[in-house]
Design a protein around this motif. Structure first.
Motif, PDB file in Angstrom:
ATOM      1  N   MET A  17     -32.487 -24.797  -9.530  1.00  0.00           N
ATOM      2  CA  MET A  17     -32.068 -26.204  -9.462  1.00  0.00           C
ATOM      3  C   MET A  17     -30.977 -26.430  -8.421  1.00  0.00           C
ATOM      4  O   MET A  17     -30.962 -27.461  -7.745  1.00  0.00           O
ATOM      5  N   THR A  18     -30.053 -25.482  -8.280  1.00  0.00           N
ATOM      6  CA  THR A  18     -28.983 -25.682  -7.302  1.00  0.00           C
ATOM      7  C   THR A  18     -29.495 -25.513  -5.871  1.00  0.00           C
ATOM      8  O   THR A  18     -29.116 -26.271  -4.973  1.00  0.00           O
ATOM      9  N   LEU A  19     -30.368 -24.538  -5.642  1.00  0.00           N
ATOM     10  CA  LEU A  19     -30.872 -24.287  -4.294  1.00  0.00           C
ATOM     11  C   LEU A  19     -32.150 -25.067  -4.005  1.00  0.00           C
ATOM     12  O   LEU A  19     -32.352 -25.542  -2.890  1.00  0.00           O
ATOM     13  N   GLY A  20     -33.008 -25.192  -5.005  1.00  0.00           N
ATOM     14  CA  GLY A  20     -34.268 -25.894  -4.786  1.00  0.00           C
ATOM     15  C   GLY A  20     -34.150 -27.399  -4.845  1.00  0.00           C
ATOM     16  O   GLY A  20     -34.850 -28.113  -4.117  1.00  0.00           O
ATOM     17  N   TYR A  21     -33.269 -27.900  -5.723  1.00  0.00           N
ATOM     18  CA  TYR A  21     -33.137 -29.346  -5.912  1.00  0.00           C
ATOM     19  C   TYR A  21     -31.746 -29.878  -5.584  1.00  0.00           C
ATOM     20  O   TYR A  21     -31.462 -31.044  -5.785  1.00  0.00           O
ATOM     21  N   ARG A  22     -30.877 -28.984  -5.111  1.00  0.00           N
ATOM     22  CA  ARG A  22     -29.532 -29.350  -4.682  1.00  0.00           C
ATOM     23  C   ARG A  22     -28.671 -29.955  -5.792  1.00  0.00           C
ATOM     24  O   ARG A  22     -27.809 -30.793  -5.522  1.00  0.00           O
ATOM     25  N   ASP A  31     -30.836 -21.354 -13.018  1.00  0.00           N
ATOM     26  CA  ASP A  31     -29.857 -22.258 -12.411  1.00  0.00           C
ATOM     27  C   ASP A  31     -30.030 -22.330 -10.894  1.00  0.00           C
ATOM     28  O   ASP A  31     -29.927 -23.404 -10.289  1.00  0.00           O
ATOM     29  N   ALA A  32     -30.305 -21.182 -10.266  1.00  0.00           N
ATOM     30  CA  ALA A  32     -30.489 -21.173  -8.814  1.00  0.00           C
ATOM     31  C   ALA A  32     -31.688 -22.024  -8.400  1.00  0.00           C
ATOM     32  O   ALA A  32     -31.681 -22.639  -7.325  1.00  0.00           O
ATOM     33  N   MET A  79     -36.913 -22.003 -21.364  1.00  0.00           N
ATOM     34  CA  MET A  79     -37.386 -21.056 -20.348  1.00  0.00           C
ATOM     35  C   MET A  79     -36.689 -19.715 -20.479  1.00  0.00           C
ATOM     36  O   MET A  79     -37.314 -18.652 -20.364  1.00  0.00           O
ATOM     37  N   LEU A  80     -35.374 -19.750 -20.728  1.00  0.00           N
ATOM     38  CA  LEU A  80     -34.629 -18.509 -20.934  1.00  0.00           C
ATOM     39  C   LEU A  80     -35.126 -17.805 -22.195  1.00  0.00           C
ATOM     40  O   LEU A  80     -35.327 -16.582 -22.203  1.00  0.00           O
ATOM     41  N   GLU A  81     -35.344 -18.563 -23.249  1.00  0.00           N
ATOM     42  CA  GLU A  81     -35.822 -18.032 -24.525  1.00  0.00           C
ATOM     43  C   GLU A  81     -37.181 -17.357 -24.368  1.00  0.00           C
ATOM     44  O   GLU A  81     -37.466 -16.328 -24.989  1.00  0.00           O
ATOM     45  N   GLU A  82     -38.022 -17.927 -23.501  1.00  0.00           N
ATOM     46  CA  GLU A  82     -39.380 -17.406 -23.288  1.00  0.00           C
ATOM     47  C   GLU A  82     -39.427 -16.287 -22.256  1.00  0.00           C
ATOM     48  O   GLU A  82     -40.499 -15.720 -22.000  1.00  0.00           O
ATOM     49  N   GLY A  83     -38.292 -15.967 -21.652  1.00  0.00           N
ATOM     50  CA  GLY A  83     -38.253 -14.901 -20.674  1.00  0.00           C
ATOM     51  C   GLY A  83     -38.825 -15.272 -19.322  1.00  0.00           C
ATOM     52  O   GLY A  83     -39.219 -14.391 -18.539  1.00  0.00           O
ATOM     53  N   VAL A  84     -38.858 -16.551 -19.003  1.00  0.00           N
ATOM     54  CA  VAL A  84     -39.393 -16.995 -17.713  1.00  0.00           C
ATOM     55  C   VAL A  84     -38.552 -16.451 -16.560  1.00  0.00           C
ATOM     56  O   VAL A  84     -39.080 -16.019 -15.530  1.00  0.00           O
ATOM     57  N   ALA A  85     -37.248 -16.478 -16.706  1.00  0.00           N
ATOM     58  CA  ALA A  85     -36.326 -15.983 -15.677  1.00  0.00           C
ATOM     59  C   ALA A  85     -34.955 -15.828 -16.309  1.00  0.00           C
ATOM     60  O   ALA A  85     -34.712 -16.284 -17.437  1.00  0.00           O
ATOM     61  N   SER A  86     -34.048 -15.195 -15.580  1.00  0.00           N
ATOM     62  CA  SER A  86     -32.674 -15.053 -16.060  1.00  0.00           C
ATOM     63  C   SER A  86     -31.953 -16.392 -15.972  1.00  0.00           C
ATOM     64  O   SER A  86     -32.396 -17.318 -15.270  1.00  0.00           O
ATOM     65  N   ALA A  87     -30.817 -16.483 -16.663  1.00  0.00           N
ATOM     66  CA  ALA A  87     -30.017 -17.715 -16.606  1.00  0.00           C
ATOM     67  C   ALA A  87     -29.618 -18.032 -15.174  1.00  0.00           C
ATOM     68  O   ALA A  87     -29.713 -19.179 -14.719  1.00  0.00           O
ATOM     69  N   ALA A  88     -29.179 -17.003 -14.441  1.00  0.00           N
ATOM     70  CA  ALA A  88     -28.735 -17.225 -13.065  1.00  0.00           C
ATOM     71  C   ALA A  88     -29.884 -17.705 -12.186  1.00  0.00           C
ATOM     72  O   ALA A  88     -29.708 -18.581 -11.325  1.00  0.00           O
ATOM     73  N   THR A 123     -24.569 -27.959 -10.054  1.00  0.00           N
ATOM     74  CA  THR A 123     -24.561 -26.808 -10.948  1.00  0.00           C
ATOM     75  C   THR A 123     -25.891 -26.763 -11.676  1.00  0.00           C
ATOM     76  O   THR A 123     -26.541 -27.789 -11.884  1.00  0.00           O
ATOM     77  N   GLY A 124     -26.271 -25.570 -12.093  1.00  0.00           N
ATOM     78  CA  GLY A 124     -27.524 -25.431 -12.825  1.00  0.00           C
ATOM     79  C   GLY A 124     -27.399 -25.907 -14.259  1.00  0.00           C
ATOM     80  O   GLY A 124     -26.297 -26.034 -14.801  1.00  0.00           O
ATOM     81  N   PRO A 125     -28.533 -26.149 -14.931  1.00  0.00           N
ATOM     82  CA  PRO A 125     -28.490 -26.709 -16.290  1.00  0.00           C
ATOM     83  C   PRO A 125     -27.868 -25.784 -17.325  1.00  0.00           C
ATOM     84  O   PRO A 125     -27.276 -26.266 -18.296  1.00  0.00           O
ATOM     85  N   LEU A 126     -27.978 -24.472 -17.147  1.00  0.00           N
ATOM     86  CA  LEU A 126     -27.396 -23.561 -18.134  1.00  0.00           C
ATOM     87  C   LEU A 126     -25.891 -23.423 -17.932  1.00  0.00           C
ATOM     88  O   LEU A 126     -25.127 -23.413 -18.900  1.00  0.00           O
ATOM     89  N   ARG A 127     -25.453 -23.338 -16.684  1.00  0.00           N
ATOM     90  CA  ARG A 127     -24.005 -23.327 -16.442  1.00  0.00           C
ATOM     91  C   ARG A 127     -23.383 -24.652 -16.888  1.00  0.00           C
ATOM     92  O   ARG A 127     -22.285 -24.683 -17.461  1.00  0.00           O
TER      93      ARG A 127
END
Length: 326
Positions: free
Chosen positions: A259-264, A256-257, A244-253, A267-271
């Protein structure tokens, strides 16, 4: 994957072999020594533990067993590496004492031995191989450790992706061999994945379950399968986040947000990939691609970052900048 700094315990290697577990603020407290049970589960740590490899993972494993009351011997490739492992574990002990003043630093350190000779394993009840995630390297290390062990001892690999059945094929006592997959960082992690091979006997699994409980951690028992339960799921999520990062879907932060905020997720997968090490994630992905197919093919971005030395927290740069002491 295990994070000793040695290849065949004779040359440096950067890889660590541990997928992390969600953060835990708890840390085990010491427990009394007891005799090892040959036939039934015990919730006491083994009296004497040997760890092959004193890098980040090996040191963490040694630290956990020291806190649980075991005498621990760590073997490294040479005297300088053994001294570095001793210092690394000593630092961990001091941090534990700072958090819990009831602990006795001198007593804990007095149960730690480090050296370079596998003959030190002749009296252990449990030996754990914690060398880099390379099949040939692990097979060689396990063979050398097993040759030094007493007949009653259990032998374990801290692999996060290599088949326990494949590693068991060359063992003298495969019934006493299994996987003990610790997570990075070991002191803070709440989980140990016990991997049962086809030849592992029930008594060995029961003993290992009790030992993990004695560390103050939760054991899960899984049958041998590529990536087991934790790495297979964790790496798949991490690889998709990298794509997703490679494809420009969103920033790393922002990825990660999600997954941390939406799925609790803690830590996010990139961190998380930064904490594990991009080289480690790449090695696991390559193993899973080999065994499970193209859905685990590493993204080009991951390969490129590893080639550039952007390995995550341990190198100071990955998907994030890391300025903390490594």
């Amino acid at each position: 994957m295990s994070d000793t700094d040695a290849r065949s315990l004779s040359e440096p290697h950067p890889r660590s072999s541990s997928e992390p577990h969600p953060r835990s603020s708890s840390e085990p407290h010491p427990r009394s020594l007891s005799e090892r049970s040959e036939t039934k589960r015990t919730d006491n740590a083994p009296a004497r533990v040997g760890v092959l490899g004193g890098g980040r993972m090996g040191a963490g494993i040694a630290h956990a067993f020291l806190l649980a009351g075991s005498h621990v011997t760590v073997v490294e490739r040479d005297a300088a590496s053994a001294d570095a492992a001793h210092a690394r574990i000593g630092d961990s002990i001091r941090r534990s004492v700072e958090r819990d003043p009831s602990l006795d630093e001198t007593e804990l350190a007095g149960r730690l031995t480090t050296g370079k000779e596998l003959a030190a394993f002749t009296a252990v009840d449990l030996a754990i191989e914690a060398v880099p995630e390379d099949r040939t390297l692990k097979d060689d290390a396990l063979a050398r450790v097993e040759a030094a062990l007493p007949e009653h001892a259990t032998l374990a690999s801290n692999t996060s992706s290599i088949s326990i059945d494949d590693l068991a094929a060359g063992r003298l006592r495969p019934e006493r061999f299994l996987g003990l997959h610790f997570f990075n960082p070991v002191p803070a992690s709440a989980l140990v994945e016990i991997v049962r091979g086809a030849a592992t006997d029930a008594a060995t699994v029961e003993s290992a379950t009790g030992w993990v409980a004695a560390l103050g951690k939760t054991p899960i028992v899984v049958s041998d399968s590529p990536g087991f339960a934790s790495s297979r799921l964790g790496v798949m999520l991490g690889l998709e986040a990298i794509r997703m990062l490679e494809e420009g879907v969103a920033s790393a932060a922002d990825i990660d947000a999600a997954m941390t905020l939406g799925y609790r997720h803690p830590t996010g997968p990139l961190r998380t990939t930064d904490v594990v090490g991009l080289d480690v994630r790449l090695g696991i992905a390559e193993e899973l691609e080999r065994t499970l197919g193209a859905r685990f093919a590493p993204p080009d971005l991951l390969r490129r970052m590893v080639a550039e030395g952007k390995l995550g927290r341990k190198s100071g740069e990955g998907f994030y900048a890391w300025n903390e002491e490594r």
